[in-house]
Design a protein around this motif. Structure first.
Motif, short mmCIF file in Angstrom:
data_model
loop_
_atom_site.label_atom_id
_atom_site.label_comp_id
_atom_site.label_asym_id
_atom_site.label_seq_id
_atom_site.Cartn_x
_atom_site.Cartn_y
_atom_site.Cartn_z
N ARG A 59 0.83 -1.20 0.00
CA ARG A 59 0.00 0.00 0.00
C ARG A 59 0.86 1.26 0.00
NH1 ARG A 59 -5.27 1.29 0.98
NH2 ARG A 59 -5.67 3.41 1.74
N SER A 60 1.99 1.18 0.70
CA SER A 60 2.87 2.35 0.73
C SER A 60 3.44 2.66 -0.65
CB SER A 60 4.01 2.13 1.74
OG SER A 60 4.82 1.02 1.36
N ASP A 61 3.60 1.63 -1.50
CA ASP A 61 4.03 1.86 -2.88
C ASP A 61 2.98 2.69 -3.62
OD1 ASP A 61 6.51 0.49 -2.93
OD2 ASP A 61 5.49 -1.43 -3.15
N VAL A 62 1.72 2.29 -3.49
CA VAL A 62 0.64 3.01 -4.17
C VAL A 62 0.54 4.44 -3.63
CG1 VAL A 62 -1.84 3.05 -4.64
CG2 VAL A 62 -0.61 0.87 -4.64
N THR A 63 0.65 4.59 -2.32
CA THR A 63 0.59 5.92 -1.72
C THR A 63 1.74 6.79 -2.23
OG1 THR A 63 -0.48 5.07 0.28
CG2 THR A 63 0.63 7.21 0.44
N ARG A 64 2.92 6.20 -2.30
CA ARG A 64 4.09 6.95 -2.80
C ARG A 64 3.87 7.38 -4.25
NH1 ARG A 64 9.20 4.84 -4.60
NH2 ARG A 64 8.58 2.81 -3.81
N PHE A 118 -4.48 -3.87 -10.92
CA PHE A 118 -4.34 -4.83 -9.84
C PHE A 118 -5.57 -5.74 -9.74
CE2 PHE A 118 -0.99 -1.96 -8.11
CZ PHE A 118 0.02 -2.92 -8.04
N ARG A 119 -6.72 -5.27 -10.19
CA ARG A 119 -7.90 -6.13 -10.22
C ARG A 119 -7.69 -7.27 -11.22
NH1 ARG A 119 -13.22 -5.79 -8.71
NH2 ARG A 119 -14.65 -7.11 -9.88
N ILE A 127 -2.38 -11.88 -7.17
CA ILE A 127 -2.52 -11.32 -5.82
C ILE A 127 -3.86 -11.80 -5.25
CG2 ILE A 127 -1.13 -9.27 -6.32
CD1 ILE A 127 -3.72 -7.66 -6.49
N ALA A 128 -3.96 -11.77 -3.94
CA ALA A 128 -5.19 -12.19 -3.28
C ALA A 128 -6.20 -11.05 -3.27
CB ALA A 128 -4.88 -12.62 -1.84
N VAL A 129 -7.46 -11.42 -3.05
CA VAL A 129 -8.52 -10.42 -2.98
C VAL A 129 -8.22 -9.39 -1.89
CG1 VAL A 129 -10.98 -10.06 -2.49
CG2 VAL A 129 -10.26 -12.02 -3.87
N ALA A 130 -7.78 -9.87 -0.73
CA ALA A 130 -7.49 -8.97 0.38
C ALA A 130 -6.36 -8.00 0.03
CB ALA A 130 -7.12 -9.77 1.63
N GLU A 134 -6.22 -3.91 0.02
CA GLU A 134 -5.19 -3.21 0.79
C GLU A 134 -4.39 -2.25 -0.10
OE1 GLU A 134 -2.72 -2.09 3.97
OE2 GLU A 134 -4.64 -3.13 3.94
N LEU A 135 -4.14 -2.63 -1.32
CA LEU A 135 -3.34 -1.80 -2.23
C LEU A 135 -4.07 -0.54 -2.65
CD1 LEU A 135 -1.81 -4.53 -4.58
CD2 LEU A 135 -0.50 -2.97 -3.13
#
Length: 212
Positions: A59-64, A118-119, A127-130, A134-135
């Motif tokens: 998630r921090s990657d996406v935020t960055r 990512f979907r 990647i998992a649904v969760a 989160e991402l």
């Protein structure tokens, strides 16, 4: 001894880009213009956050990435000189020139494209649904309103002064701003009251069929 079965390494994000656009074109019914914009998003994301397996992103990657897009100049992509230039160099030039930056509306469009990517990675089992939630879930964006909507809230004193005027306390039958003994229950009387209690714009209330 039974030989160990080695699993294939997870594909890098860059390897998922073309399959993603095949999916978008055949199932998503996306225009070439929108596809071009999404390609730009993914190219910038891979540059900012690195090329790694989809399940290695956080998630921090996406935020960055989103915060980096907020630092990009508003004119990014409108000039040929931007092609091939590093994001850090583009931002450095924008800082030096104090250029206007991308609006959060545009940043949100980048987020939407990333969410779609990512979907697709989730649908393909990378990647998992969760992790998808989160991402890309619940990132915040600044609400951008038109200047005409950016009005200060009325103070209690101003509201008391408004509703103490002749329209509500009694007015002349033909001159609404002059005191008198008439209280006329028309749009001038009801619209400010409705706007106060319902929070809608006057033009929205005025368009209501009940006011026609």
């Amino acid at each position: 001894m039974t030989p160990a079965i080695l699993s294939a390494p997870a594909p890098l994000g860059s390897a998922l880009v073309e399959p993603f656009f095949v999916h978008r074109e055949t199932i998503g019914d996306i225009s070439h213009h929108d596809m071009s914009q999404e390609r730009t998003t993914l190219r910038l994301f891979l540059e900012v956050c690195g090329d790694k397996p989809a399940d290695a992103y956080t998630r921090s990657d996406v935020t960055r990435f989103l915060n980096t897009m907020r630092r990009m100049p508003v004119h990014y992509g409108k000039s040929q000189k931007d092609k091939g230039r590093a994001v850090v160099d583009i931002i450095a030039e924008a800082d030096a020139k104090e250029s206007k930056r991308l609006s959060d509306k545009t940043v949100k469009r980048h987020h939407t494209a990333l969410s779609q990517f990512f979907r697709c990675a989730m649908d393909e089992g990378h990647i998992a649904v969760a992790q998808h939630g989160e991402l890309v879930g619940k990132h915040r964006f600044r609400e951008e309103r038109k200047a005409r909507d950016q009005r200060d809230t009325w103070t209690p004193e101003e509201l008391r002064a408004l509703f103490a005027s002749p329209v509500w306390t009694g007015c002349h039958p033909h001159f609404r701003t002059q005191p008198g003994d008439q209280v006329i229950g028309d749009a001038k009387f009801w619209l400010p009251i409705l706007a106060l209690y319902h929070g809608a714009r006057l033009e929205e209330l005025g368009a209501c069929p009940c006011n026609g």
